[in-house]
Scaffold this motif. Structure first.
Motif, PDB file in Angstrom:
ATOM      1  N   PRO A  85      22.594  -3.828 -24.439  1.00  0.00           N
ATOM      2  CA  PRO A  85      21.793  -3.399 -25.589  1.00  0.00           C
ATOM      3  C   PRO A  85      21.050  -4.558 -26.247  1.00  0.00           C
ATOM      4  O   PRO A  85      19.913  -4.387 -26.722  1.00  0.00           O
ATOM      5  CB  PRO A  85      22.821  -2.774 -26.539  1.00  0.00           C
ATOM      6  CG  PRO A  85      24.144  -3.257 -26.079  1.00  0.00           C
ATOM      7  CD  PRO A  85      24.023  -3.490 -24.614  1.00  0.00           C
ATOM      8  N   ASP A  86      21.668  -5.749 -26.284  1.00  0.00           N
ATOM      9  CA  ASP A  86      21.001  -6.912 -26.877  1.00  0.00           C
ATOM     10  C   ASP A  86      19.761  -7.302 -26.075  1.00  0.00           C
ATOM     11  O   ASP A  86      18.706  -7.611 -26.639  1.00  0.00           O
ATOM     12  CB  ASP A  86      21.959  -8.105 -26.936  1.00  0.00           C
ATOM     13  CG  ASP A  86      23.045  -7.947 -27.988  1.00  0.00           C
ATOM     14  OD1 ASP A  86      22.935  -7.001 -28.808  1.00  0.00           O
ATOM     15  OD2 ASP A  86      23.997  -8.748 -27.983  1.00  0.00           O
ATOM     16  N   LEU A  87      19.877  -7.262 -24.764  1.00  0.00           N
ATOM     17  CA  LEU A  87      18.766  -7.665 -23.911  1.00  0.00           C
ATOM     18  C   LEU A  87      17.651  -6.621 -23.920  1.00  0.00           C
ATOM     19  O   LEU A  87      16.459  -6.968 -23.946  1.00  0.00           O
ATOM     20  CB  LEU A  87      19.274  -7.890 -22.485  1.00  0.00           C
ATOM     21  CG  LEU A  87      18.343  -8.624 -21.509  1.00  0.00           C
ATOM     22  CD1 LEU A  87      17.761  -9.878 -22.131  1.00  0.00           C
ATOM     23  CD2 LEU A  87      19.099  -8.960 -20.225  1.00  0.00           C
ATOM     24  N   VAL A  88      18.008  -5.352 -23.934  1.00  0.00           N
ATOM     25  CA  VAL A  88      17.007  -4.285 -24.021  1.00  0.00           C
ATOM     26  C   VAL A  88      16.222  -4.399 -25.322  1.00  0.00           C
ATOM     27  O   VAL A  88      14.986  -4.280 -25.346  1.00  0.00           O
ATOM     28  CB  VAL A  88      17.678  -2.901 -23.916  1.00  0.00           C
ATOM     29  CG1 VAL A  88      16.733  -1.793 -24.378  1.00  0.00           C
ATOM     30  CG2 VAL A  88      18.129  -2.639 -22.478  1.00  0.00           C
ATOM     31  N   LYS A  89      16.923  -4.658 -26.404  1.00  0.00           N
ATOM     32  CA  LYS A  89      16.262  -4.815 -27.699  1.00  0.00           C
ATOM     33  C   LYS A  89      15.312  -6.006 -27.680  1.00  0.00           C
ATOM     34  O   LYS A  89      14.185  -5.935 -28.197  1.00  0.00           O
ATOM     35  CB  LYS A  89      17.303  -4.998 -28.798  1.00  0.00           C
ATOM     36  CG  LYS A  89      16.708  -5.160 -30.195  1.00  0.00           C
ATOM     37  CD  LYS A  89      17.791  -5.321 -31.244  1.00  0.00           C
ATOM     38  CE  LYS A  89      17.187  -5.476 -32.636  1.00  0.00           C
ATOM     39  NZ  LYS A  89      18.228  -5.682 -33.671  1.00  0.00           N
ATOM     40  N   LEU A  90      15.745  -7.104 -27.070  1.00  0.00           N
ATOM     41  CA  LEU A  90      14.917  -8.295 -27.003  1.00  0.00           C
ATOM     42  C   LEU A  90      13.659  -8.050 -26.175  1.00  0.00           C
ATOM     43  O   LEU A  90      12.567  -8.508 -26.528  1.00  0.00           O
ATOM     44  CB  LEU A  90      15.722  -9.446 -26.406  1.00  0.00           C
ATOM     45  CG  LEU A  90      15.167 -10.852 -26.581  1.00  0.00           C
ATOM     46  CD1 LEU A  90      15.028 -11.208 -28.053  1.00  0.00           C
ATOM     47  CD2 LEU A  90      16.068 -11.867 -25.876  1.00  0.00           C
ATOM     48  N   ILE A  91      13.786  -7.327 -25.090  1.00  0.00           N
ATOM     49  CA  ILE A  91      12.625  -6.993 -24.255  1.00  0.00           C
ATOM     50  C   ILE A  91      11.626  -6.160 -25.054  1.00  0.00           C
ATOM     51  O   ILE A  91      10.413  -6.397 -24.992  1.00  0.00           O
ATOM     52  CB  ILE A  91      13.084  -6.244 -22.990  1.00  0.00           C
ATOM     53  CG1 ILE A  91      13.867  -7.189 -22.065  1.00  0.00           C
ATOM     54  CG2 ILE A  91      11.890  -5.641 -22.245  1.00  0.00           C
ATOM     55  CD1 ILE A  91      14.602  -6.493 -20.944  1.00  0.00           C
ATOM     56  N   LYS A  92      12.112  -5.191 -25.814  1.00  0.00           N
ATOM     57  CA  LYS A  92      11.232  -4.370 -26.642  1.00  0.00           C
ATOM     58  C   LYS A  92      10.499  -5.227 -27.667  1.00  0.00           C
ATOM     59  O   LYS A  92       9.296  -5.050 -27.905  1.00  0.00           O
ATOM     60  CB  LYS A  92      12.034  -3.282 -27.352  1.00  0.00           C
ATOM     61  CG  LYS A  92      12.546  -2.172 -26.448  1.00  0.00           C
ATOM     62  CD  LYS A  92      13.330  -1.148 -27.262  1.00  0.00           C
ATOM     63  CE  LYS A  92      13.837  -0.010 -26.402  1.00  0.00           C
ATOM     64  NZ  LYS A  92      14.646   0.962 -27.189  1.00  0.00           N
ATOM     65  N   GLU A  93      11.221  -6.163 -28.280  1.00  0.00           N
ATOM     66  CA  GLU A  93      10.602  -7.037 -29.285  1.00  0.00           C
ATOM     67  C   GLU A  93       9.538  -7.925 -28.659  1.00  0.00           C
ATOM     68  O   GLU A  93       8.473  -8.152 -29.256  1.00  0.00           O
ATOM     69  CB  GLU A  93      11.687  -7.876 -29.964  1.00  0.00           C
ATOM     70  CG  GLU A  93      12.609  -7.050 -30.851  1.00  0.00           C
ATOM     71  CD  GLU A  93      13.858  -7.800 -31.280  1.00  0.00           C
ATOM     72  OE1 GLU A  93      14.397  -7.492 -32.361  1.00  0.00           O
ATOM     73  OE2 GLU A  93      14.321  -8.686 -30.519  1.00  0.00           O
TER      74      GLU A  93
END
Length: 270
Positions: A85-93
């Protein structure tokens, strides 16, 4: 080649969290005001959600100028249920900020098999998501990375064009894995970012604190290094990543030093 600078250059590890945030925000405009082509946005691992959101909101004001993002150094060290979830959020940002490259440190593992198994278990779940958002995931050649050329070769074999390499030139010289140990085709096709730091044989002082040299104060032959990467066709960021003592003076000095040592043919083609 593009000359970039990391916001980490404005952050001393001994600063408070509030000071790190203030200096990171200041760096966004100061770097561009001093004629750099772009920025690497560094996310300290001790930033909470509020400070991270504040930094990203400021970064939106210069959308398109942030070339790379350095993820928190521990992002791949956590259990997979937390990493994903942390990496998915970072990709979106990154997608929202038009940042195309994420730099990460690899998880520490004692064998190549366990390292690849760990990284594969993460990337298998996010690599297509990153590709759809026009983001390339790169891993840096930190000193504890087991056999970087072998590791990167395994990654690109599995993920093809959705993966990349970030090379730190200090680590080329402080480990046995010099640039010559990397297959040229591997670098030609997958090198996406280069961290520029100098090295004189000692990364830490007598108290165990990290040492950062001005470019040219160490043993690295940057003229020769830049010639080699130009010959393989690299045209991505040369990212200054060292802690500055004097922000403006060191910014100007670093940019001028890189320009002075670049091959003349690279300047002509740029």
């Amino acid at each position: 080649m593009l000359i970039s600078c990391s916001t980490a250059a404005f952050i001393n590890p001994e600063m408070t969290i509030d000071e790190k945030l203030k200096n990171s925000i200041e760096a966004l405009t100061t770097i561009l005001e001093n004629n750099f082509d772009g920025i690497e946005l560094f996310l300290p691992k001790d930033f909470d959600e509020e400070k991270r959101e504040t930094l990203f909101n400021e970064a939106k004001k210069i959308r398109g100028k942030i070339l790379t993002l350095h993820a928190p150094k521990n992002i791949l060290h956590k259990p997979i249920k937390s990493v994903l979830p942390d990496l998915v959020k970072l990709i979106k940002e990154c997608y929202e900020l038009e940042i195309k490259i994420i730099v990460m440190h690899p998880p520490f593992q004692k064998s190549m098999d366990s390292l690849l198994k760990n990284v594969f278990s993460i990337f298998d779940n996010v690599i297509h998501f990153a590709s759809r958002h026009n983001v390339i995931l790169t891993i840096e050649n930190v000193p504890y990375l087991l056999d970087p050329p072998q590791f990167y070769s395994a990654l690109v074999k599995r993920y093809r064009n959705s993966i990349g390499i970030t090379i730190d030139v200090e680590y080329l010289h402080s480990t046995k894995y010099s640039l010559d140990k990397y297959p040229k085709e591997l670098l030609k096709n997958y090198l996406r970012n280069i961290h520029i730091r100098d090295y004189d044989g000692q990364s830490f002082d007598e108290e165990g604190k990290r040492r950062y040299l001005k470019l040219g104060e160490g043993l690295i032959n940057f003229k020769e290094l830049f010639e080699k990467i130009f010959e393989i066709g690299y045209d991505g960021p040369l990212t200054v990543e060292t802690v500055f003592d004097n922000k403006i003076e060191d910014l100007k000095y670093s940019r001028n030093f890189i320009i002075k040592n670049l091959p003349q043919k690279s300047l002509a083609s740029g």
